[in-house]
Write a protein that holds these residues in place. Structure first.
Motif, PDB file in Angstrom:
ATOM      1  N   ASN A 233      -5.222   3.882  -2.621  1.00 44.44           N
ATOM      2  CA  ASN A 233      -4.583   2.705  -3.235  1.00 44.44           C
ATOM      3  C   ASN A 233      -5.525   1.905  -4.132  1.00 44.44           C
ATOM      4  O   ASN A 233      -5.186   0.805  -4.572  1.00 44.44           O
ATOM      5  N   PHE A 234      -6.707   2.439  -4.385  1.00 49.66           N
ATOM      6  CA  PHE A 234      -7.696   1.764  -5.228  1.00 49.66           C
ATOM      7  C   PHE A 234      -7.062   1.459  -6.598  1.00 49.66           C
ATOM      8  O   PHE A 234      -6.380   2.303  -7.181  1.00 49.66           O
ATOM      9  N   GLN A 235      -7.286   0.221  -7.076  1.00 48.95           N
ATOM     10  CA  GLN A 235      -6.657  -0.189  -8.342  1.00 48.95           C
ATOM     11  C   GLN A 235      -7.430   0.361  -9.539  1.00 48.95           C
ATOM     12  O   GLN A 235      -8.534  -0.073  -9.833  1.00 48.95           O
ATOM     13  N   VAL A 236      -6.823   1.316 -10.203  1.00 45.77           N
ATOM     14  CA  VAL A 236      -7.449   1.926 -11.388  1.00 45.77           C
ATOM     15  C   VAL A 236      -7.206   1.004 -12.578  1.00 45.77           C
ATOM     16  O   VAL A 236      -6.141   0.405 -12.696  1.00 45.77           O
TER      17      VAL A 236
ATOM     18  N   LEU B 199      -6.787  13.352  -3.596  1.00 43.31           N
ATOM     19  CA  LEU B 199      -7.122  12.294  -2.634  1.00 43.31           C
ATOM     20  C   LEU B 199      -7.367  10.962  -3.345  1.00 43.31           C
ATOM     21  O   LEU B 199      -7.719   9.965  -2.722  1.00 43.31           O
ATOM     22  N   LEU B 200      -7.202  10.973  -4.656  1.00 43.68           N
ATOM     23  CA  LEU B 200      -7.470   9.770  -5.455  1.00 43.68           C
ATOM     24  C   LEU B 200      -6.160   9.070  -5.833  1.00 43.68           C
ATOM     25  O   LEU B 200      -5.085   9.659  -5.662  1.00 43.68           O
ATOM     26  N   PRO B 201      -6.234   7.853  -6.350  1.00 44.05           N
ATOM     27  CA  PRO B 201      -4.998   7.142  -6.681  1.00 44.05           C
ATOM     28  C   PRO B 201      -4.091   7.978  -7.586  1.00 44.05           C
ATOM     29  O   PRO B 201      -4.569   8.587  -8.551  1.00 44.05           O
ATOM     30  N   PRO B 202      -2.805   8.016  -7.261  1.00 41.72           N
ATOM     31  CA  PRO B 202      -1.902   8.919  -7.997  1.00 41.72           C
ATOM     32  C   PRO B 202      -1.725   8.540  -9.469  1.00 41.72           C
ATOM     33  O   PRO B 202      -1.331   9.377 -10.263  1.00 41.72           O
ATOM     34  N   ASN B 203      -2.035   7.285  -9.816  1.00 42.71           N
ATOM     35  CA  ASN B 203      -1.876   6.887 -11.228  1.00 42.71           C
ATOM     36  C   ASN B 203      -3.184   7.044 -12.020  1.00 42.71           C
ATOM     37  O   ASN B 203      -3.288   6.568 -13.140  1.00 42.71           O
ATOM     38  N   LEU B 204      -4.169   7.700 -11.417  1.00 45.64           N
ATOM     39  CA  LEU B 204      -5.489   7.771 -12.062  1.00 45.64           C
ATOM     40  C   LEU B 204      -5.409   8.338 -13.481  1.00 45.64           C
ATOM     41  O   LEU B 204      -5.862   7.713 -14.449  1.00 45.64           O
TER      42      LEU B 204
ATOM     43  N   LEU C 180       0.833  -1.206   0.000  1.00 48.74           N
ATOM     44  CA  LEU C 180       0.000   0.000   0.000  1.00 48.74           C
ATOM     45  C   LEU C 180       0.869   1.258   0.000  1.00 48.74           C
ATOM     46  O   LEU C 180       1.848   1.347   0.742  1.00 48.74           O
ATOM     47  N   LEU C 181       0.515   2.212  -0.841  1.00 49.43           N
ATOM     48  CA  LEU C 181       1.225   3.495  -0.823  1.00 49.43           C
ATOM     49  C   LEU C 181       0.779   4.259   0.415  1.00 49.43           C
ATOM     50  O   LEU C 181      -0.402   4.244   0.769  1.00 49.43           O
ATOM     51  N   GLU C 182       1.738   4.923   1.041  1.00 48.29           N
ATOM     52  CA  GLU C 182       1.381   5.733   2.208  1.00 48.29           C
ATOM     53  C   GLU C 182       0.681   7.006   1.734  1.00 48.29           C
ATOM     54  O   GLU C 182       1.016   7.527   0.663  1.00 48.29           O
ATOM     55  N   LEU C 183      -0.226   7.509   2.542  1.00 44.42           N
ATOM     56  CA  LEU C 183      -0.905   8.749   2.161  1.00 44.42           C
ATOM     57  C   LEU C 183       0.102   9.896   2.129  1.00 44.42           C
ATOM     58  O   LEU C 183       0.830  10.098   3.101  1.00 44.42           O
ATOM     59  N   PRO C 184       0.129  10.663   1.050  1.00 48.70           N
ATOM     60  CA  PRO C 184       1.066  11.786   1.011  1.00 48.70           C
ATOM     61  C   PRO C 184       0.478  13.044   1.648  1.00 48.70           C
ATOM     62  O   PRO C 184       1.044  14.115   1.533  1.00 48.70           O
ATOM     63  N   TYR C 185      -0.685  12.908   2.255  1.00 49.28           N
ATOM     64  CA  TYR C 185      -1.309  14.085   2.891  1.00 49.28           C
ATOM     65  C   TYR C 185      -1.744  13.718   4.309  1.00 49.28           C
ATOM     66  O   TYR C 185      -1.927  12.543   4.617  1.00 49.28           O
ATOM     67  N   ASP C 186      -1.919  14.754   5.136  1.00 52.30           N
ATOM     68  CA  ASP C 186      -2.329  14.486   6.516  1.00 52.30           C
ATOM     69  C   ASP C 186      -3.848  14.597   6.654  1.00 52.30           C
ATOM     70  O   ASP C 186      -4.513  15.227   5.813  1.00 52.30           O
ATOM     71  N   ILE C 187      -4.373  13.950   7.691  1.00 56.04           N
ATOM     72  CA  ILE C 187      -5.811  14.051   7.988  1.00 56.04           C
ATOM     73  C   ILE C 187      -5.927  14.461   9.440  1.00 56.04           C
ATOM     74  O   ILE C 187      -5.392  13.792  10.330  1.00 56.04           O
TER      75      ILE C 187
ATOM     76  N   SER D  94     -18.351   0.884  -0.469  1.00 51.99           N
ATOM     77  CA  SER D  94     -18.593   1.165  -1.895  1.00 51.99           C
ATOM     78  C   SER D  94     -17.353   0.897  -2.751  1.00 51.99           C
ATOM     79  O   SER D  94     -17.445   0.346  -3.845  1.00 51.99           O
ATOM     80  N   TRP D  95     -16.183   1.248  -2.249  1.00 51.85           N
ATOM     81  CA  TRP D  95     -14.968   1.043  -3.040  1.00 51.85           C
ATOM     82  C   TRP D  95     -14.687  -0.440  -3.253  1.00 51.85           C
ATOM     83  O   TRP D  95     -14.141  -0.854  -4.256  1.00 51.85           O
ATOM     84  N   LYS D  96     -15.122  -1.268  -2.269  1.00 54.15           N
ATOM     85  CA  LYS D  96     -14.880  -2.705  -2.367  1.00 54.15           C
ATOM     86  C   LYS D  96     -15.761  -3.316  -3.463  1.00 54.15           C
ATOM     87  O   LYS D  96     -15.316  -4.176  -4.228  1.00 54.15           O
TER      88      LYS D  96
END
Ligand code: A3P
Length: 344
Positions: free
Chosen positions: A56-59, A161-166, A4-11, A140-142
């Motif tokens: 990390n959703f698979q596009v 906030l979406l997968p970086p390879n989108l 899993l890619l780590e989130l590049p942003y904070d929450i 829903s994502w599942k």
């Protein structure tokens, strides 16, 4: 499976004061709302747990995504894209609700914590939660992960906030709308959803909006992220107001972007199917329960905010837009920025 890619942003949680402002407008949420990343995108607390899997959703290369800030013409665009992708099969489109044909990625992160209690006593408007009346069986994502290709995916999440390879992988259509009209429409949407439990007044919604404190805000950063990618071959950027002005032309644009080849006659037939009055009548698209006085497909105009804003709000809106657009090249077709500052 790739790690899993780590989130590049904070929450982080919004401040207690901000949480109060949000909760004056939205009902049924018990956890504090959160802000994500530098722009501070506001989302329900439930998003925190699912942010990483969504990132990390698979596009897939044959996915088509429609991305918007809410009330920007998402549904209108989804119905257009579904039909363009399905050989204008109007009959099948009429058989299945749009939310099944074109599901929303983060839907289950948006459900208020006490939604099911409210639904049981018939306070919350079920239709808005798109078939969730039988309980959430699966995030829903599942469900989308398991869905067969080609998938059509709706999301209100901004690109960051979406997968970086989108964009490298799939086609994305982004629709933007004058924020003032979005705000009015968001207010009515909540009126429709919360029915008699709605406590937030129009001016409370406006206060939350102008502080960028409603879910998926800030709206201008949201649009600007896509605007900055408007020349990317996999991104098609549109304005709601342009769809209102010349729908066949906009359908041609989307059709070309999707590499579909339709005659003018076919495009005109689709435009007719997509008129405001036809979509309003279409129960598989107009996501409203019969007993609601406000409809999901409501007015369908540009500039409706003028009949809702008083003089003070109008001025505040101008300040808001000028402030948030400062330094950006993004311009809304219905708002003339105060260009003084851009010459400074
Ligand atoms: P209003 O509430 O201003 O009428 P979304 O699908 O993103 O939630 O956007 C909903 C908005 O799009 C609503 O705006 C709705 O009426 C408008 N809309 C939906 N279909 C439309 C159409 N065919 N023509 C014009 N506006 C449409």
């Amino acid at each position: 499976m790739a790690p899993l890619l780590e989130l590049p942003y904070d929450i982080r949680n919004v401040t207690p004061e901000e949480d109060k402002i949000i909760k004056k407008c939205l009902i049924g949420y018990t956890k504090p709302f959160v802000k994500c990343g530098k722009a501070g995108y506001v989302l329900p607390g439930a998003f925190k747990k699912q942010a990483e899997v969504i990132y990390n959703f698979q596009v897939r290369p044959d996915d088509i995504w429609v991305i918007t800030y809410p009330r920007s013409g998402t549904t209108w665009t989804q119905e257009m894209v579904w039909l363009l992708e399905n050989d204008l099969d109007f009959e099948s489109a009429k058989r299945t609700p749009l939310y099944e044909r074109f599901p929303m990625l983060e839907l289950t992160t948006q459900i208020p914590e006490v939604a099911f209690e409210l639904i049981k006593i018939n306070f919350l408007n079920l239709a808005h939660f798109q078939g969730l009346n039988h309980g959430v069986k699966c995030p829903s994502w599942k469900s989308l992960e398991k869905a067969p290709s080609p998938r059509l995916i709706k999301t209100h999440l901004p690109l960051s906030l979406l997968p970086p390879n989108l964009l490298k992988t799939a086609k994305v259509i982004y629709v933007a709308r004058d924020p003032r009209d979005c705000m009015v429409s968001v207010y009515y949407l909540h009126k429709m959803v919360a029915k008699s439990l709605m406590r937030g007044t129009f001016s409370q919604f406006w206060e939350a909006f102008r502080r960028d404190l409603l879910p998926w805000m800030p709206i201008i950063s949201h649009a600007n992220e896509a605007w900055e990618q408007r020349n990317h071959p996999n991104l098609h950027f549109m304005f709601y107001e342009d769809m209102l002005q010349d729908l066949p032309k906009m359908i041609h644009g989307v059709s070309a972007f999707l590499n579909r080849d339709y005659t003018d006659e076919q495009i005109n037939k689709l435009a007719e199917h997509l008129t405001f009055s036809n979509l309003k009548k279409n129960k598989n698209v107009n996501n409203t329960t019969g007993d609601s006085e406000v409809q999901f497909i409501r007015k369908g105009e540009a500039g409706g905010w003028r009949t809702h804003f008083d003089a003070k709000m109008e001025l505040q809106a101008e300040e808001y837009l000028n402030d948030r657009l400062r330094g950006l090249t993004l311009r809304y077709p219905t708002f003339d920025t105060d260009e003084e500052w851009s010459r400074l």
